[in-house]
Design a protein around this motif. Sequence first.
Motif, PDB file in Angstrom:
ATOM      1  N   TYR A  14      -7.949 -23.836  -1.835  1.00  0.00           N
ATOM      2  CA  TYR A  14      -8.570 -22.525  -2.012  1.00  0.00           C
ATOM      3  C   TYR A  14      -9.227 -22.516  -3.382  1.00  0.00           C
ATOM      4  O   TYR A  14      -8.541 -22.466  -4.404  1.00  0.00           O
ATOM      5  CB  TYR A  14      -7.528 -21.408  -1.895  1.00  0.00           C
ATOM      6  CG  TYR A  14      -8.150 -20.041  -2.036  1.00  0.00           C
ATOM      7  CD1 TYR A  14      -8.962 -19.532  -1.036  1.00  0.00           C
ATOM      8  CD2 TYR A  14      -7.969 -19.285  -3.185  1.00  0.00           C
ATOM      9  CE1 TYR A  14      -9.570 -18.302  -1.170  1.00  0.00           C
ATOM     10  CE2 TYR A  14      -8.573 -18.046  -3.322  1.00  0.00           C
ATOM     11  CZ  TYR A  14      -9.371 -17.561  -2.307  1.00  0.00           C
ATOM     12  OH  TYR A  14      -9.975 -16.338  -2.449  1.00  0.00           O
ATOM     13  N   TRP A  15     -10.540 -22.624  -3.401  1.00  0.00           N
ATOM     14  CA  TRP A  15     -11.291 -22.709  -4.647  1.00  0.00           C
ATOM     15  C   TRP A  15     -12.303 -21.562  -4.657  1.00  0.00           C
ATOM     16  O   TRP A  15     -13.391 -21.674  -4.107  1.00  0.00           O
ATOM     17  CB  TRP A  15     -12.057 -24.044  -4.720  1.00  0.00           C
ATOM     18  CG  TRP A  15     -11.190 -25.275  -4.628  1.00  0.00           C
ATOM     19  CD1 TRP A  15      -9.839 -25.363  -4.780  1.00  0.00           C
ATOM     20  CD2 TRP A  15     -11.646 -26.621  -4.353  1.00  0.00           C
ATOM     21  NE1 TRP A  15      -9.415 -26.678  -4.625  1.00  0.00           N
ATOM     22  CE2 TRP A  15     -10.495 -27.460  -4.366  1.00  0.00           C
ATOM     23  CE3 TRP A  15     -12.909 -27.197  -4.116  1.00  0.00           C
ATOM     24  CZ2 TRP A  15     -10.573 -28.835  -4.126  1.00  0.00           C
ATOM     25  CZ3 TRP A  15     -12.985 -28.560  -3.877  1.00  0.00           C
ATOM     26  CH2 TRP A  15     -11.837 -29.369  -3.896  1.00  0.00           C
ATOM     27  N   ALA A  16     -11.941 -20.474  -5.323  1.00  0.00           N
ATOM     28  CA  ALA A  16     -12.790 -19.285  -5.331  1.00  0.00           C
ATOM     29  C   ALA A  16     -13.514 -19.197  -6.676  1.00  0.00           C
ATOM     30  O   ALA A  16     -12.903 -18.903  -7.705  1.00  0.00           O
ATOM     31  CB  ALA A  16     -11.946 -18.037  -5.091  1.00  0.00           C
ATOM     32  N   ALA A  17     -14.808 -19.439  -6.648  1.00  0.00           N
ATOM     33  CA  ALA A  17     -15.598 -19.484  -7.877  1.00  0.00           C
ATOM     34  C   ALA A  17     -16.239 -18.143  -8.183  1.00  0.00           C
ATOM     35  O   ALA A  17     -16.409 -17.299  -7.302  1.00  0.00           O
ATOM     36  CB  ALA A  17     -16.680 -20.552  -7.756  1.00  0.00           C
ATOM     37  N   GLY A  18     -16.590 -17.975  -9.458  1.00  0.00           N
ATOM     38  CA  GLY A  18     -17.208 -16.728  -9.898  1.00  0.00           C
ATOM     39  C   GLY A  18     -18.645 -16.559  -9.458  1.00  0.00           C
ATOM     40  O   GLY A  18     -19.259 -15.527  -9.735  1.00  0.00           O
ATOM     41  N   GLY A  19     -19.191 -17.551  -8.775  1.00  0.00           N
ATOM     42  CA  GLY A  19     -20.561 -17.467  -8.277  1.00  0.00           C
ATOM     43  C   GLY A  19     -20.993 -18.828  -7.785  1.00  0.00           C
ATOM     44  O   GLY A  19     -20.368 -19.846  -8.118  1.00  0.00           O
ATOM     45  N   SER A  20     -22.053 -18.843  -7.000  1.00  0.00           N
ATOM     46  CA  SER A  20     -22.527 -20.116  -6.441  1.00  0.00           C
ATOM     47  C   SER A  20     -22.813 -21.126  -7.544  1.00  0.00           C
ATOM     48  O   SER A  20     -22.648 -22.339  -7.367  1.00  0.00           O
ATOM     49  CB  SER A  20     -23.807 -19.903  -5.636  1.00  0.00           C
ATOM     50  OG  SER A  20     -23.715 -18.782  -4.803  1.00  0.00           O
ATOM     51  N   ASP A  21     -23.255 -20.621  -8.719  1.00  0.00           N
ATOM     52  CA  ASP A  21     -23.674 -21.531  -9.778  1.00  0.00           C
ATOM     53  C   ASP A  21     -22.513 -22.362 -10.325  1.00  0.00           C
ATOM     54  O   ASP A  21     -22.732 -23.378 -10.967  1.00  0.00           O
ATOM     55  CB  ASP A  21     -24.364 -20.755 -10.905  1.00  0.00           C
ATOM     56  CG  ASP A  21     -23.476 -19.648 -11.465  1.00  0.00           C
ATOM     57  OD1 ASP A  21     -22.540 -19.222 -10.747  1.00  0.00           O
ATOM     58  OD2 ASP A  21     -23.707 -19.223 -12.609  1.00  0.00           O
ATOM     59  N   TRP A  22     -21.273 -21.924 -10.079  1.00  0.00           N
ATOM     60  CA  TRP A  22     -20.130 -22.721 -10.538  1.00  0.00           C
ATOM     61  C   TRP A  22     -20.245 -24.154 -10.005  1.00  0.00           C
ATOM     62  O   TRP A  22     -19.942 -25.120 -10.707  1.00  0.00           O
ATOM     63  CB  TRP A  22     -18.797 -22.100 -10.074  1.00  0.00           C
ATOM     64  CG  TRP A  22     -17.615 -22.724 -10.766  1.00  0.00           C
ATOM     65  CD1 TRP A  22     -16.998 -22.284 -11.903  1.00  0.00           C
ATOM     66  CD2 TRP A  22     -16.932 -23.931 -10.397  1.00  0.00           C
ATOM     67  NE1 TRP A  22     -15.980 -23.139 -12.256  1.00  0.00           N
ATOM     68  CE2 TRP A  22     -15.912 -24.159 -11.357  1.00  0.00           C
ATOM     69  CE3 TRP A  22     -17.075 -24.853  -9.365  1.00  0.00           C
ATOM     70  CZ2 TRP A  22     -15.038 -25.262 -11.306  1.00  0.00           C
ATOM     71  CZ3 TRP A  22     -16.219 -25.952  -9.310  1.00  0.00           C
ATOM     72  CH2 TRP A  22     -15.215 -26.147 -10.269  1.00  0.00           C
ATOM     73  N   PHE A  23     -20.707 -24.257  -8.751  1.00  0.00           N
ATOM     74  CA  PHE A  23     -20.723 -25.551  -8.082  1.00  0.00           C
ATOM     75  C   PHE A  23     -21.891 -26.437  -8.530  1.00  0.00           C
ATOM     76  O   PHE A  23     -21.994 -27.590  -8.134  1.00  0.00           O
ATOM     77  CB  PHE A  23     -20.753 -25.349  -6.569  1.00  0.00           C
ATOM     78  CG  PHE A  23     -19.560 -24.572  -6.076  1.00  0.00           C
ATOM     79  CD1 PHE A  23     -18.332 -25.192  -5.921  1.00  0.00           C
ATOM     80  CD2 PHE A  23     -19.646 -23.210  -5.784  1.00  0.00           C
ATOM     81  CE1 PHE A  23     -17.223 -24.491  -5.480  1.00  0.00           C
ATOM     82  CE2 PHE A  23     -18.538 -22.497  -5.338  1.00  0.00           C
ATOM     83  CZ  PHE A  23     -17.318 -23.139  -5.192  1.00  0.00           C
TER      84      PHE A  23
END
Lengths: 379, 379
Positions: free
Chosen positions: A127-136
């Motif tokens: 479960y990897w919930a990022a603060g926004g698409s740009d994290w990736f």
Amino acid sequence: MSADPSPSHANPAASPLSYEQAGVDYALIDPLKVSAQRAAAATAVQLRAHGFSEVAASRGESAYVVDVGPFYLASIVECLGSKAIVADEMAALTGRSWYDAIAQDTIAMAVNDLITVGATPLVVQAYWAAGGSDWFADTARAQALVEGWRRACERCGVAWGGGETPALAGIVEPGRIDLAASCTGIVNPKQRLSVGDRLGPGDAIVLLDSSGIHANGLSLARKLVERLPRGWLTEVESGLSYGAALLAPTVLYSPVTEALWQSGITPHYCANITGHGWRKLLRHEKALTYRIRALPPLPPVLRFIQQHAGHDDHEAYSTLNMGAGFALFVAAADAERTVAIARAQGVGARVAGQVEAGAKQLLIEPLGLSFGDDALQLR
Amino acid sequence: MSADPSPSHANPAASPLSYEQAGVDYALIDPLKVSAQRAAAATAVQLRAHGFSEVAASRGESAYVVDVGPFYLASIVECLGSKAIVADEMAALTGRSWYDAIAQDTIAMAVNDLITVGATPLVVQAYWAAGGSDWFADTARAQALVEGWRRACERCGVAWGGGETPALAGIVEPGRIDLAASCTGIVNPKQRLSVGDRLGPGDAIVLLDSSGIHANGLSLARKLVERLPRGWLTEVESGLSYGAALLAPTVLYSPVTEALWQSGITPHYCANITGHGWRKLLRHEKALTYRIRALPPLPPVLRFIQQHAGHDDHEAYSTLNMGAGFALFVAAADAERTVAIARAQGVGARVAGQVEAGAKQLLIEPLGLSFGDDALQLR
């Protein structure tokens, strides 16, 4: 008493830093926890319609266990917590990603809990919930996360089933990520179940070494950095920065519990030493005295935190793992062999004490410490 | 062409709002997903040491399945996403908590995925990561979350095993909460497994009604609110605000799949219609044509979103569930009975179309829409 009129960071003992100051207020969280635990317990009857039943003794333990007939099913979800912030800050300072390390921490949080009930972990979900698409978009960091996750799964002998990688702008802070893992396993054969019914006087307490802070106490550790002259890069020992020392990944203990089973040793009980430090040794509800006679080596980063946070031993052992990441309660006759099996898996271990009849308390004799029945309220 | 020189919110079709504008950029997330999927697939061999093996066909499906001998084990972790923000904003406007509703949404995200492979959900674990300890001080909200969670577990016949309620200041935004659920179940007996091997020409497509937007497309729905004259309180139909309509909880479909099994019907395949809307009907990798001849009723809130976001049917059916929350692919002879069984569980249903030999495509005949093989890349 110091001759040095230095700012507070040089004489931290003058103003101790409590866990509450570090921002976690259990008094606010605990009423919800109790309410949720009661509501959750009431749902167990649902299993009857499927012909199954819960192992009621697993309520309040580190993993939930259901009797599905041929074996028991164990499951859990756990989160990394705020250690990702340390990884982010160290990445900014060192130019490398530390996400391979915290990937292992996240899996350890789930797997080390699951094995306490005697389960063999089989499947991990990410479960990897990022603060926004740009994290990736930081592909080196993302790749370190993937690679660390894969390696930890291999070390634990689990299949990585899949998971969820949402971009949660507005919920998770920009640039941050909320890492968690769920783990499913089975207790097979059923006699591997360890929920404490066999725990009793005469059992030996074998402590498995930790590698450092693991993934609990990070709020305190992060608060403390504000007091340090060189911040994250302050050395805890020669050549080892505070930040890097904190980021030593949590030890994965499932190879030890699996090797014990293969050698014919079934622990009577297990405790994963996470939040609440050594008070976790009091986890089981039985009235028993836990007498510790030998201490594990203290990782330098924990000694450093204790010193700079101005904690006495009582507070330090109440909060941090102080060198012991996992406790195995085994028959006295199995104690030395348990130690040898753990070491053969590359995990430091020692017979640290024993369980005795008596009032519910933990006695840490080398330090003259005692913790009573009121030291840990988890149920 | 409008005679009304009003601001854009009154004539939204003049400036369509794309999903990318709403803040989710799959182009950034997908490379990590592919990398993670490859690494995850490589860990399957770990199961051999335990005498087990994965069901390889479940890779790329909505839940991961392992063969543990007497039955299959299925597991999953899923998150609610940004719907909690809608609940927070509506709470501020209405003075009541909507967390009972989004608790059900969160469980639905996990359970509705798990059942696609033929699993009976048994245990749900809660993952509630708050932006700080103070989140839990609003006891009415916390209690609504607990109560909604419990009720959804009862509706699905699952035991609520426990969970994790961390306070993650610095990772989760202040005042917000990241809600997720893990779910474990079993496929028992094994012939209930539905990973698509029996899917084929002649199968009927039964669509189960949705209750509204469910929990996908909320980034778009939130972006859209900026264009609405009365914001969340804009009426989508008489007496029903946009915010309240969005917060209709996701339908829980496991009572239907369990009732089907008890009536002797085993779906050949199932698709949970979430992100990517009706493109999810193309989920299985087989080359088959899915011909839709009848549409489910369109919930007013979805009609409203389509209209105000200026989406044509192609974009709307690519993004939103458009009234269909779950698809069952069953033998043609079972189609009408499947509909009756779903309705007896209180879930609207209809035979919407059929599977045919032919190129991989989805044809929605009443709307003259078609989606080809390139419309959905999940593997």
